[in-house]
Design an enzyme around this catalytic site. Sequence first.
Site, PDB file in Angstrom:
ATOM      1  N   HIS A   1       0.809  -1.214   0.000  1.00  0.00           N
ATOM      2  CA  HIS A   1       0.000   0.000   0.000  1.00  0.00           C
ATOM      3  C   HIS A   1       0.853   1.281   0.000  1.00  0.00           C
ATOM      4  CE1 HIS A   1      -3.396  -2.585   1.229  1.00  0.00           C
ATOM      5  NE2 HIS A   1      -2.662  -3.009   2.238  1.00  0.00           N
TER       6      HIS A   1
HETATM    7  O1  RIB Z   1      -5.204  -0.138   4.871  1.00  0.00           O
HETATM    8  C1  RIB Z   1      -3.815  -0.167   4.647  1.00  0.00           C
HETATM    9  C2  RIB Z   1      -3.136   0.912   5.415  1.00  0.00           C
HETATM   10  O2  RIB Z   1      -3.339   0.729   6.814  1.00  0.00           O
HETATM   11  C3  RIB Z   1      -1.605   0.912   5.226  1.00  0.00           C
HETATM   12  O3  RIB Z   1      -1.114   2.211   5.372  1.00  0.00           O
HETATM   13  C4  RIB Z   1      -1.144   0.060   6.358  1.00  0.00           C
HETATM   14  O4  RIB Z   1       0.211   0.344   6.734  1.00  0.00           O
HETATM   15  C5  RIB Z   1      -2.084   0.496   7.446  1.00  0.00           C
HETATM   16  O5  RIB Z   1      -1.587   1.714   7.996  1.00  0.00           O
END
Ligand code: RIB
Length: 316
Positions: free
Chosen positions: A246
């Site tokens: 992500h």
């Molecule tokens: O939903 C994914 C996000 O939430 C990413 O940033 C992960 O590191 C958590 O913070």
Amino acid sequence: MSKTPRKIIIDTDPGQDDAAALFLALGSPIELDLLGVTTVAGNVPLPLTSKNARIVCEWANAADTKVFAGCDTPMKRPLVTAEHVHGKTGLDGPDLLPDPKMALQDQHAVDFIIDTLRREPAGTVTLCTLGPLTNIGTAFQNAPDIIERVQEIVMMGGAYFEVGNITPAAEFNIYVDPEAADIVFKSGIRIVMMPLDVTHKALTTKPRIQAMRDLGTPAGIAMAEMLDFFERFDIEKYGSEGGPLHDPCTIAYLLKPDLFQGRLVNVMIETQSDLTLGMTVADYWGVTDRAPNAMFMTEIDADAFFTLLLERLARL
Ligand code: RIB
Ligand code: CA
């Protein structure tokens, strides 16, 4: 003529994917001037996110990075964490996590964000947010004058067609602090969103992780060990071939924006309903007269993304 590096602040809740984003940024000093790293409670509580950010900086041979601890609870709600995804340390994977030698900065992250935006020329600092938006929302509430001075916000957060990952309706970063997200999305600042709709297309695979391990560097080996752990959750949940990286999507956008495609739409945050709390309601088909406020990314060149990540990881 060489462009001057873009000034950024990374706000983060490490997290294995946050670590990948930090590595990508720290491996790109020509393009990015990392003014500071601000930590927030999210994946794990603040003491751990603040420790993990420093561990990652030391793995990257960047112990001179300024790390500021921020808010330990959301603006109006109790903290929700994600140890089920990231492990109890937040950086599970490596057999043993080192204790960081570098110290935290004395200044609170919110004050650092405010002071930096007031000091730097208006429109020259980009906020890259990788976790709940508590520090940003608090800074904007405490010092509304800084809002117009922000160049852009590039965030990992939200979801629409991909729906939620922490509830059926909401992505984790937005869900943890929907009030902070509401402040940010109503700020008028240009927002580039990396929602699950695009990050779920940036999947680790065994060859991609092996290439990181084959670097043989502390950062490369640590990244591979973290991703071996991190991907298990999404493989099991989605039946995907790997885990979604992500957070580094935000940094990759700053380095190579053409890797991404999206649509400028209006996004509003659900802050009232228990059922859909934290949902990013994207007017993707323009059925309202709400003004567009976010570039909602949906496509990524995943091969080029991982090539970039590996290339910059190799420099650390
Ligand atoms: O939903 C994914 C996000 O939430 C990413 O940033 C992960 O590191 C958590 O913070
Ligand atoms: Ca994160």
